[in-house]
Design a protein around this motif. Sequence first.
Motif, PDB file in Angstrom:
ATOM      1  N   LEU A  93       0.832  -1.198   0.000  1.00 30.15           N
ATOM      2  CA  LEU A  93       0.000   0.000   0.000  1.00 30.15           C
ATOM      3  C   LEU A  93       0.869   1.252   0.000  1.00 30.15           C
ATOM      4  N   VAL A  94       1.867   1.262   0.871  1.00 28.52           N
ATOM      5  CA  VAL A  94       2.831   2.363   0.924  1.00 28.52           C
ATOM      6  C   VAL A  94       4.212   1.790   1.213  1.00 28.52           C
ATOM      7  N   TRP A  95       5.233   2.614   1.010  1.00 29.47           N
ATOM      8  CA  TRP A  95       6.607   2.262   1.359  1.00 29.47           C
ATOM      9  C   TRP A  95       7.087   3.284   2.385  1.00 29.47           C
ATOM     10  N   GLY A 122       6.130   8.031   4.755  1.00 34.20           N
ATOM     11  CA  GLY A 122       5.486   7.090   3.853  1.00 34.20           C
ATOM     12  C   GLY A 122       5.247   7.631   2.461  1.00 34.20           C
ATOM     13  N   TYR A 123       5.405   6.743   1.462  1.00 34.94           N
ATOM     14  CA  TYR A 123       5.198   7.113   0.056  1.00 34.94           C
ATOM     15  C   TYR A 123       4.310   6.079  -0.620  1.00 34.94           C
ATOM     16  N   PHE A 124       3.482   6.540  -1.542  1.00 35.78           N
ATOM     17  CA  PHE A 124       2.573   5.652  -2.251  1.00 35.78           C
ATOM     18  C   PHE A 124       3.223   4.973  -3.454  1.00 35.78           C
ATOM     19  N   THR A 125       4.447   5.340  -3.793  1.00 37.24           N
ATOM     20  CA  THR A 125       5.186   4.638  -4.837  1.00 37.24           C
ATOM     21  C   THR A 125       6.574   4.292  -4.301  1.00 37.24           C
ATOM     22  N   GLU A 126       7.064   3.114  -4.697  1.00 36.75           N
ATOM     23  CA  GLU A 126       8.382   2.685  -4.232  1.00 36.75           C
ATOM     24  C   GLU A 126       9.479   3.602  -4.772  1.00 36.75           C
ATOM     25  N   GLY A 146      10.836  -0.092   3.879  1.00 38.69           N
ATOM     26  CA  GLY A 146      10.014  -1.285   4.031  1.00 38.69           C
ATOM     27  C   GLY A 146       8.625  -1.088   3.446  1.00 38.69           C
ATOM     28  N   GLY A 147       8.165  -2.079   2.679  1.00 41.52           N
ATOM     29  CA  GLY A 147       6.815  -2.028   2.154  1.00 41.52           C
ATOM     30  C   GLY A 147       5.798  -2.334   3.242  1.00 41.52           C
ATOM     31  N   SER A 163      -6.349  -4.551  -0.983  1.00 45.53           N
ATOM     32  CA  SER A 163      -6.059  -5.856  -1.576  1.00 45.53           C
ATOM     33  C   SER A 163      -4.715  -6.399  -1.118  1.00 45.53           C
ATOM     34  N   THR A 164      -3.811  -5.536  -0.686  1.00 46.45           N
ATOM     35  CA  THR A 164      -2.464  -5.933  -0.295  1.00 46.45           C
ATOM     36  C   THR A 164      -2.429  -6.837   0.935  1.00 46.45           C
ATOM     37  N   VAL A 165      -3.506  -6.879   1.725  1.00 55.99           N
ATOM     38  CA  VAL A 165      -3.496  -7.701   2.942  1.00 55.99           C
ATOM     39  C   VAL A 165      -4.202  -9.033   2.741  1.00 55.99           C
ATOM     40  N   MET A 166      -4.793  -9.255   1.581  1.00 61.83           N
ATOM     41  CA  MET A 166      -5.617 -10.447   1.395  1.00 61.83           C
ATOM     42  C   MET A 166      -4.807 -11.738   1.313  1.00 61.83           C
TER      43      MET A 166
END
Length: 347
Positions: A93-95, A122-126, A146-147, A163-166
Amino acid sequence: MKPGVKALLITLLALSLSACSAVSFYTQAATGQLSLLMNRQSIAELIASADTPPELLEKLQLVSDARQFAINELGLPDNGSYTSYVDVERSYLVWNVFAAPAFAMQPLQWCFPIAGCVSYRGYFTESAARDFGSDLEKRGFDVYIGGVDAYSTLGWFADPIPSTVMRRPDHRLAGLIFHEMAHQQIYVPGDTQFNESFASFVEQLGVERWLARNDDENHFQTYLAEQEEQRRFTEFVQDWRQRFEQLYQEPDADQESKQTLQQQMRESWRAQSSSGRYDGWFAGPLNNAQLLTVSTYFDWVPAFAALYQQSGEDLMNFYQAVESLAELPPEERTQRLMVLGSRAAGR
């Protein structure tokens, strides 16, 4: 326009008038959050839809059940969070970017309007996270990126489940719900150790009750094993943190001696671990920034466990006691937590 979205747009406009150095960071943060809110879907509607894939349907039903359990059994806020789902179409979701001086165990902090001062950015793109991290490295700091698969807006918005936690196992997905909703119950701006340790304790308590309610002995034993390994991992890292602190006090401490100690730390963990659960973590740089991320999340968990017992293992009494701690000046709050932690260790 929904109130939460309207508030976010107003915030974005206000931030665009801030100092130029902050505009790009706040803009990506606001637009990233806005994207989550604009693309979320009702979990109830997805569960009722015949078009929802069976695997996703099963996870969404679990999220809905865990959320209601958190409200009914853990006394956590019923504010609309985790009643919606958003597919972000990426791994994280964030990095988060963590940083610390190269020869000191003291994290850099950044201060924000809602969260207060925290030890990450935190950033929304790596790519954006790595660009910022690279700038810090050029200034001589240790950096760890860390992602993160989820975060809480602390009740300012009705957070969707991403969706990243599913891909998490069921008990860890439920634990995430408990953890993030605990942040919405009590949060002290600027005290990351307090906030994360409190949420981690509520998560652990919630998962134990959740599994006991479901009479899921297999998952309960798995959870207990994970908790024990997590405890050993935390104690291991904290022990080695002290070794690095001792190294930095020596007049001849340099990058070579630091790297030698990092390699010794890796080898020591490999010699005592068999599950491989933390192999990815130990593949990281093991620099000061990375080592400090562990203490942030777990330092005060034993203290909160002791406070829970002092509260008669009654969650409402416990939350009131935590609120009283949260209202104390930082130094006094830390002293109270140290006393509680000492009592827990002495049992």
